[in-house]
Design a protein around this motif. Structure first.
Motif: not given
Length: 408
Positions: A157-166
């Motif tokens: 869940d943390g990984l998906w949240a960290a995969m932002t457009p930047e």
């Protein structure tokens, strides 16, 4: 072939070093995560190369040069079959560290800029941290860390949240060299691709121990090290998508990576040779080709099953060991056991185990950020391979009990 039909004692006999003694005790080698032992098939082919075929590759029309080139390129083809990729997408390198640096300087440096993010996991080896720090310093990009759950698995869940457009690049180990965690790289790369994130997977601890099908993983870059694959040191590989290799400038300049050189400019060779400047470790790669052919003959599925069996035996044997803590308990982990015994130092334990003939690793395992997060300065690490035996496991556990008494 069923795993039960494989004569593992015969397989072990293929590794001559395992017959030696250390400090007057039979060697129990449990440091394969650091470097694997080499079978006779590899030792013999390297010896034969130097005795009968030694010459440089791609630069001679004489017979020896042709033979050396044929063997060198045959190894590239063996590696491509082993990993299910095209041979012209495989760059032969000195190891994983060089391969990651190649991507860092040839792909990332020209592309990243202020505001971009490089996403790494907490469990990365230094080789998949330090190059990105150097690139971040030069480009103004920043590094973001994906954290772990208490059992050593990725917090998805943390990984998906960290995969932002930047995020422009995700660097992730396939298998942790400390925790043994096997990351779901196929699922992660699929999600990254949806978000336009380029992926680099460090397969150093995966390729020697399980079937790796890069095509099915769906990453953009994959790296591995030869000396953990039963091959010689100073060998490794970078696989990259063809279009990426074509778009990347050379990392090192010199011979072989060119088509034409003039003082007013140079025309570079096609990938993968564009990234293979200078004389390579020819005999080493001939040996690596023999190594992956040897592993393929056994079957990577059989190797994976054998190591899982040995890991289960070791884990069960250690479960009743009072005061011993294992770091990394994720389901389906690889055959790596990082541990500490209460009231002892990892280096003391490893030193005394060595006197019993048992070779384990101690220290931070080139994973300082991970161990800092675990709140320990060092651990011991016992890493199993298919050429180990249940007797090795028993000898290791017995030696641990002796060590604890000595250190009590």
């Amino acid at each position: 072939m069923n795993i039960n039909n494989i004569n593992w004692s015969q397989v072990r006999a293929d590794f001559p070093l395992l017959t030696r003694e250390v400090h007057g005790k039979p060697l129990v080698y449990l440091d394969s995560a650091n470097t694997s032992q080499k079978p006779v098939a590899v030792i013999d082919v390297v010896d034969d190369f130097y005795r009968r075929h030694n010459a440089n590759v791609s630069r001679a029309v004489h017979q020896l040069g042709a033979e050396a080139t044929e063997q060198y390129e045959a190894s590239r083809k063996s590696l491509s079959r082993f990993l299910n990729v095209r041979a012209d997408e495989l760059v032969l390198t000195s190891g994983t560290t060089f391969a990651i640096n190649l991507v860092a300087y040839s792909w990332a440096l020209p592309r990243l800029q202020v505001g971009d993010v490089i996403l790494l996991s907490r469990m990365e080896h230094h080789a998949n941290i330090v190059p990105w720090q150097l690139i971040a310093e030069r480009t103004g990009a920043t590094i973001r860390v994906a954290e772990l759950l208490p059992d050593g698995s990725l917090d998805m869940d943390g990984l998906w949240a960290a995969m932002t457009p930047e995020v422009k690049l995700l660097g992730l180990t396939h298998v942790s060299n400390v925790l043994g965690t096997v990351n779901p790289v196929r699922e992660i790369c699929k999600e990254a691709r949806k978000r336009g994130i380029t992926t680099l997977i460090d397969g150093s601890q995966a390729a020697p121990h399980m079937q790796v099908d890069i095509a099915s993983i769906g990453c953009d870059f994959y790296v591995a090290t030869g000396h953990k694959l039963c091959g010689p040191t100073g060998t490794g590989l970078l696989w990259a998508r063809r279009e990426l290799l074509q778009s990347m400038p050379p990392f090192i300049g010199g011979g072989e990576m060119i088509k034409e050189v003039r003082f007013d400019g140079t025309v570079f060779n096609n990938p993968p040779h564009k990234f293979e400047a200078g004389t390579p470790n020819i005999a080493g790669f001939v040996g690596l080709g023999a190594a992956v052919n040897y592993l393929s003959d056994i079957g990577m599925d059989h190797i994976h099953a054998r190591e899982a069996e040995l890991l289960a035996h070791a884990t069960e044997s250690l479960s009743s060991f009072d005061g011993l803590r294992i770091y990394g308990t994720a389901p389906g982990k690889a055959a790596i056991i990082s541990f500490l015994i209460d009231g002892t130092h990892a280096h003391d334990v490893a030193t005394l185990l060595d006197l019993e003939g048992v070779a384990v690793r101690s220290g931070q395992h080139c994973a300082h950020p991970l161990l800092q997060s675990l709140g320990v300065g060092a651990t011991c690490r016992a890493s199993l391979a298919f050429y180990n035996t249940h007797e090795d496991v028993d000898a290791f556990v017995l030696a641990l009990h002796k060590v604890r008494k000595l250190l009590a």
